[in-house]
Design an enzyme around this catalytic site. Structure first.
Site, mmCIF file in Angstrom:
data_model
loop_
_atom_site.group_PDB
_atom_site.id
_atom_site.type_symbol
_atom_site.label_atom_id
_atom_site.label_comp_id
_atom_site.label_asym_id
_atom_site.label_seq_id
_atom_site.Cartn_x
_atom_site.Cartn_y
_atom_site.Cartn_z
ATOM 1 N N HIS A 1 0.826 -1.212 0.000
ATOM 2 C CA HIS A 1 0.000 0.000 0.000
ATOM 3 C C HIS A 1 0.859 1.259 0.000
ATOM 4 C CE1 HIS A 1 -3.875 -2.071 1.012
ATOM 5 N NE2 HIS A 1 -3.017 -2.993 1.422
ATOM 6 N N ASP B 1 -5.411 6.088 1.466
ATOM 7 C CA ASP B 1 -5.656 4.678 1.155
ATOM 8 C C ASP B 1 -7.029 4.309 1.683
ATOM 9 O OD1 ASP B 1 -5.647 1.690 1.896
ATOM 10 O OD2 ASP B 1 -3.824 1.848 0.696
ATOM 11 N N ALA C 1 15.166 -8.571 -3.748
ATOM 12 C CA ALA C 1 15.637 -8.169 -5.073
ATOM 13 C C ALA C 1 14.989 -6.868 -5.532
ATOM 14 C CB ALA C 1 15.324 -9.273 -6.083
ATOM 15 N N GLN D 1 12.840 -5.768 -7.735
ATOM 16 C CA GLN D 1 11.918 -6.579 -8.536
ATOM 17 C C GLN D 1 11.621 -6.008 -9.905
ATOM 18 O OE1 GLN D 1 8.852 -9.059 -6.731
ATOM 19 N NE2 GLN D 1 7.339 -7.732 -7.695
ATOM 20 N N TRP E 1 -1.044 -7.742 -5.663
ATOM 21 C CA TRP E 1 -1.440 -6.912 -6.809
ATOM 22 C C TRP E 1 -0.267 -6.127 -7.397
ATOM 23 C CZ3 TRP E 1 -4.410 -7.245 -10.559
ATOM 24 C CH2 TRP E 1 -4.833 -6.159 -11.322
ATOM 25 N N SER F 1 2.920 -6.979 -7.426
ATOM 26 C CA SER F 1 3.740 -7.930 -8.184
ATOM 27 C C SER F 1 3.060 -8.328 -9.487
ATOM 28 C CB SER F 1 4.012 -9.180 -7.341
ATOM 29 O OG SER F 1 4.873 -8.887 -6.257
ATOM 30 N N GLN G 1 -4.637 -12.294 -3.083
ATOM 31 C CA GLN G 1 -3.734 -13.058 -3.940
ATOM 32 C C GLN G 1 -4.460 -14.167 -4.690
ATOM 33 O OE1 GLN G 1 -0.689 -14.423 -1.237
ATOM 34 N NE2 GLN G 1 -0.250 -12.357 -0.501
#
Length: 383
Positions: free
Chosen positions: A26, A113, A281, A283, A301, A303, A323
């Site tokens: 978030h 949020d 990492a 990403q 979400w 990713s 997920q």
């Protein structure tokens, strides 16, 4: 977004207060949104809880406003996300209002949020405009709304064209009350002026249309993926990234590597000498590397968006919450991945072969590339 016809008094109200929910998935989109708005001439103040507070050094052009959250170590140690969010909303309203009142004359809008719904009440009290940011998929919104309705009815049969019962974002706890309370409060029709959504119409048109017609009386702006639009060069992660894996990737052939990351609350090791293991990492850089041919993911979400944005097909192994919804859409609706049903060596090997070597994987990669190209068309129109 600039309006040169405004009076001098109106032009001074260029401060936006952004309040993220204090979790990695978030915080990142909110900081990305702040970067987009800052580039359009707004000054940005990040209102944040003491719990999981962002690092001001990563965004020196923002102001940071700590909000006392009243969380005890016991609250945090439980790991009960619904309880933590509910407690934050109970504890932060008064302190946040007092902080905002001190600079109320400068503030143009509060962007929060959706889980930090105390902000909307404060904005209404102070007669300030407010906008909600949603950081999950539109499909998850619909699924959670259905779950809440079924819980209230005391039953959980479910009929939908895409989702199965096991795909529903049902809380792991046997006590559904905290989950029901938080989601009900989050999705309640409030006073905000609009909803900003970290998704894309080209990806979730039918879901967004249904939500706009049935659940949302204010405009929806699906301006994702925010990480692409923001074009942030520094990391927004509160976990330190290790870029040593990039030099290893440079030595691998095209589409030969499976990148494995199961989110910020999971860990793996022991990959042997045919792999490269790092604690956390970079990403987005990894997914953009030509050596990466697939992404084994928990399907959070952020990713999911990052993988789709780089045209990388996915092996989906969801754990909880949104997920499972995202994994189902990746594998069955958008067909840019496959779901790993069992964590068994043989099943994992078959999934990797399907994705990297088989024609099925090539077709997934082609569809993922097509989605990436559609995003390239959409993103400049947002700016």
């Amino acid at each position: 977004m600039r309006n040169e016809t405004q009076s001098p008094g109106q032009r001074r109200r260029r401060c936006l207060v952004l309040v993220p929910c204090p979790y990695q998935g978030h915080i990142n989109p909110m900081l990305q949104l702040g970067t987009i708005l800052h580039s359009n001439g707004f000054s940005i103040t990040i209102g944040h809880t003491d719990f999981n507070s962002p690092d001001p050094k990563t965004h020196p052009h923002f102001c940071f406003l700590p909000i006392p959250d009243g969380l005890s170590q016991h609250d945090i140690s439980t790991g009960d996300i619904a309880h933590i969010i509910s407690t934050i909303n109970d504890n932060c309203k008064l302190s946040f209002q007092q902080l905002v009142e001190q600079k109320q004359h400068e503030i143009a809008c509060i962007i929060f949020d959706e889980h930090m719904y105390f902000c909307d009440a404060v904005a209404a009290n102070l007669k300030l405009p407010s906008i909600a940011l949603r950081t999950t998929s539109a499909a998850t919104f619909l699924a959670r709304s259905a779950v809440i309705s079924l819980i209230r009815q005391g039953c959980l049969p479910f009929q939908a064209s895409s989702l199965r019962f096991k795909d529903l974002p049902i809380p792991r706890s046997a006590d559904h009350k905290p989950f029901t309370q938080v989601v009900s409060e989050t999705y309640k029709i409030r006073n905000y002026s609009a909803v900003i959504w970290n998704t894309m119409d080209c990806l979730e048109h039918s879901c967004l249309s249904q939500i706009q017609q049935e659940n949302c009386p204010v405009p929806i702006f699906p301006i994702g993926p925010l990480h692409k639009t923001a074009q942030i060069t520094t990391s927004t992660s509160y976990l330190k990234e290790d870029a040593n894996c990039i030099s290893w990737l440079d030595k691998q052939s095209q589409n030969s590597v499976i990148y494995v990351s199961l989110g910020s609350i999971a860990s793996i090791d022991g990959v042997g000498d045919r792999g490269c293991f790092v604690k956390w990492a970079p990403q987005k850089e990894v997914l953009a590397h030509e050596a990466v041919g697939g992404f084994w993911s928990h399907c959070g979400w952020n990713s999911t968006l990052e993988s789709i944005s780089e045209g990388v097909p996915m092996i989906c192994k969801p754990c909880f919450g949104d997920q499972r919804v995202n994994a189902r859409y990746v594998s069955r609706e958008w067909m840019v991945g496959l779901e790993l049903e069992k964590m068994e060596r043989g099943e994992i090997e078959r999934a990797v072969r399907r994705l990297i070597l088989d024609n099925e994987g090539k077709e997934m990669r082609a569809r993922a590339k097509h989605l990436k190209e559609k995003l390239v068309v959409v993103v400049p129109t947002v700016l």
